[in-house]
Design an enzyme around this catalytic site. Structure first.
Site, short mmCIF file in Angstrom:
data_model
loop_
_atom_site.label_atom_id
_atom_site.label_comp_id
_atom_site.label_asym_id
_atom_site.label_seq_id
_atom_site.Cartn_x
_atom_site.Cartn_y
_atom_site.Cartn_z
N THR A 1 18.94 15.54 -22.28
CA THR A 1 17.91 15.46 -21.25
C THR A 1 18.29 16.44 -20.15
OG1 THR A 1 16.55 13.94 -19.93
CG2 THR A 1 18.94 13.50 -19.98
N TYR A 2 17.65 16.31 -18.99
CA TYR A 2 17.97 17.19 -17.86
C TYR A 2 18.18 16.34 -16.62
CZ TYR A 2 13.10 16.41 -16.60
OH TYR A 2 11.92 15.82 -16.27
N SER B 1 14.26 12.03 -18.02
CA SER B 1 15.39 12.74 -17.43
C SER B 1 16.48 11.73 -17.10
CB SER B 1 14.98 13.48 -16.15
OG SER B 1 14.43 12.54 -15.25
N LYS C 1 32.06 17.60 -17.38
CA LYS C 1 31.95 16.28 -17.99
C LYS C 1 32.16 15.21 -16.93
CE LYS C 1 35.24 14.78 -20.84
NZ LYS C 1 36.03 14.41 -22.04
#
Length: 122
Positions: A57-58, A25, A9
């Site tokens: 998303t990535y 992204s 995180k």
């Protein structure tokens, strides 16, 4: 049994730019990625503390040391430059392994997105 748990995180990074006309992204400073144990292409959940948006998303690797947190494509419509985000990744692991696992949690400076502290806090 396998379960999904918090892996990493980034707690409270500031959006530095948004680029609607780029394939979707999130672009992240490589220093932030390293500190949070994240890799390019990894799926992440984005939580916007300013407006309550949550989406997936990535990651695309951004310039190291830049502090870059840029939402691209359709995700750019969900945030504003200056919004504060939480970026979360999860891992699937065996139940017993998950009991011992400690996630990586990073607390960057909200103004510069430079890493201040990291640890296994929630």
């Amino acid at each position: 049994m396998q379960i999904e748990v918090l892996k990493s995180k980034l707690h409270c990074v500031k959006v530095t730019e948004s680029n609607l006309h780029y394939i979707g992204s999130i672009t992240l400073d490589e220093d932030l990625m390293d500190a949070a144990n994240l890799i390019a292409g990894e799926k992440v959940e984005i939580v916007d503390n300013n407006n309550g948006e949550r989406f997936e998303t990535y990651i695309i690797k951004g310039e190291r040391g830049s502090g870059c947190v840029c939402l691209n494509g359709a995700a750019a419509r969900k945030v504003q430059v200056g919004d504060v985000l939480i970026i979360i990744s999860y891992a699937i692991m065996d139940f017993e392994e998950a009991k011992q696992f400690k996630p990586t949690v990073v607390f960057p400076d909200t103004e510069t997105n430079k890493v201040i502290t990291s640890g296994d806090k929630d």
